[in-house]
Design an enzyme around this catalytic site. Structure first.
Site, PDB file in Angstrom:
ATOM      1  N   ASP A  80       0.800  -1.226   0.000  1.00  0.00           N
ATOM      2  CA  ASP A  80       0.000   0.000   0.000  1.00  0.00           C
ATOM      3  C   ASP A  80       0.835   1.279   0.000  1.00  0.00           C
ATOM      4  OD1 ASP A  80      -2.608  -0.972  -0.205  1.00  0.00           O
ATOM      5  OD2 ASP A  80      -2.572  -1.612   1.883  1.00  0.00           O
ATOM      6  N   ASP A 110      -7.499  -3.592  -5.196  1.00  0.00           N
ATOM      7  CA  ASP A 110      -7.057  -2.318  -4.619  1.00  0.00           C
ATOM      8  C   ASP A 110      -5.635  -1.958  -5.054  1.00  0.00           C
ATOM      9  OD1 ASP A 110      -8.739  -4.075  -3.148  1.00  0.00           O
ATOM     10  OD2 ASP A 110      -8.614  -2.862  -1.354  1.00  0.00           O
TER      11      ASP A 110
HETATM   12  N1  GLY Z   1      -8.066  -2.390   1.359  1.00  0.00           N
HETATM   13  C1  GLY Z   1      -8.515  -1.166   0.886  1.00  0.00           C
HETATM   14  C2  GLY Z   1      -9.965  -0.964   1.030  1.00  0.00           C
HETATM   15  O1  GLY Z   1     -10.532  -1.298   2.063  1.00  0.00           O
HETATM   16  O2  GLY Z   1     -10.559  -0.472   0.124  1.00  0.00           O
END
Ligand code: GLY
Length: 399
Positions: free
Chosen positions: A120, A178
């Protein structure tokens, strides 16, 4: 003579990176004034929030019923959104208090540049240091962003063709949709350094994801689990959605945003086409509400009584306002109308908090992680970030 003059004007706009759609863009004056008010209200709200943020912690959410905050440490995927929101609000309001608060938050965030245990880093470092670097370029920000990009690519597996999402899970090599959002950092790193390996990894990840995450209707699975030794797909499942086969709303918005960025950075038409297919899946879905705010999952059985997700709506609006620039005019008009609808609904008392309430967050009613029963119908730091970004994009279209 007149045509030469027009040609020169159009060429100058093209040099500035303004597309034809942007030139033709006619903003809704009423919405612009709503957005101006939203920015000044958001400034006041973040002045409320910043008084509550402990040193070296990062706001995640607030639970209105118990009036309790939840903060995170720097390594949580959302740790850069607070600084990013403050910086973008500073851009719109010139409130230097917000700038200084953002710099303070980034001071505690910076060490994550060497974190190789998360996928991330794009979310964390590009929304914060990347935004700061756009406002006030500095060698320090550039170094942090380069270090972050180098850390991120340590998670790439050439056999799979993807960056690994999570460690220490039951899955061998999980990749969630994501992760498309983390590629913008890599595109930036190649532009900045001239080292094409970041670009190559970003493009490979986008291609693999396009092949394996998407269903024939252009909805996306949440996660694909790969065999890291062969690159074969082991399974396609959900962690945050209603069911493996469902379309988790925020995941659809992440994919749309990610492929729009991939097109911006590569000009490869297959990404543009993918983004348009995803947008059409969302906007024409029978369960997509007419006020523009998606249910937290498109296939949850208790629609129309299911909760909405303001965070998915914010990401969607921001993505559509970028996609608008690149597509044929009839599509572009639909996309901008859909984004206008979302921003209008989010600006209404139904979603926009009264100043001094909601813990200082701008928006109410997001869903973080329904299956794990966490962050349900609450404000979320990234809902605010992408709402502010969407409003900035709207205000800046054509400028
Ligand atoms: N993991 C990122 C979200 O919850 O969108």
């Amino acid at each position: 003579m007149r045509s030469i003059f027009l040609f020169c004007c159009i060429s100058l706009l093209c040099l500035k990176g303004i597309t034809q759609n942007e030139r033709l863009f006619q903003p809704d004056a009423k919405l612009l004034s709503v957005i101006n008010k939203n920015f000044s209200d958001a400034d006041e709200q973040y002045r409320v929030l910043m008084k509550m943020v402990p040193e070296n912690e990062f706001p995640k959410t607030f639970f209105p019923a118990t009036r309790k905050y939840e903060f995170s440490s720097a390594d949580w995927w959302c740790s850069g959104f607070y600084a990013g929101t403050l910086l973008n609000l500073f851009r719109e309001t010139n409130d230097t208090l917000l700038w200084h608060e953002a710099i303070k938050s980034m001071h505690f965030l910076q060490k994550e540049e060497f974190n190789t245990g998360t996928h991330d880093l794009g979310f964390m470092m590009y929304s914060s240091f990347g935004t700061a670097n756009k406002i006030s370029p500095s060698k320090n920000y550039e170094q942090v962003l380069m270090n972050s990009a180098k850390s991120l690519i340590t998670r790439f597996n050439a056999k799979v063709g993807c960056i690994k999402s999570w460690d220490n899970t039951p899955w061998k090599f999980p990749v969630i949709i994501d992760n498309m959002m983390n590629l913008e950092l890599l595109f930036w790193a190649t532009k900045f350094s001239g080292d094409s390996s970041f670009y190559h990894i970003a493009v490979t990840h986008a291609n693999t994801t396009m092949k394996n995450h998407y269903r024939p209707d252009y909805s996306s699975y949440h996660m694909v689990n790969y065999d890291p030794n062969t690159g074969n797909v082991i399974g396609k499942i959900t962690v945050q959605g209603y069911a493996d086969s469902s379309a988790w709303a925020r995941g659809q918005a992440w994919g749309l945003y990610g492929y729009t960025v991939a097109y911006r950075e590569t000009k490869d038409n297959k990404y543009l086409q993918q983004a348009e297919y995803i947008a059409d899946f969302i906007l024409h879905h029978p369960n997509y509400p007419s006020d523009g705010i998606p249910y937290w999952d498109f296939n949850v059985p208790n629609i129309p009584h299911a909760l909405r997700d303001a965070s998915a709506a914010s990401v969607l609006a921001s993505a559509l306002l970028e996609l608008y620039k690149y597509v044929d005019l009839p599509h572009a008009k639909n996309y901008v109308a859909a984004a206008e609808k979302i921003i209008t609904t989010l600006s209404s008392p139904q979603y926009k908090a009264v100043i001094g309430t909601n813990g200082g967050f701008i928006l109410e009613h997001s869903v973080g992680h329904m299956p794990s029963k966490s962050e349900i119908d609450v404000p979320l730091t990234y809902a605010d970030y992408y709402f502010v970004e969407a409003m900035m994009r709207y205000r800046n279209l054509g400028k």
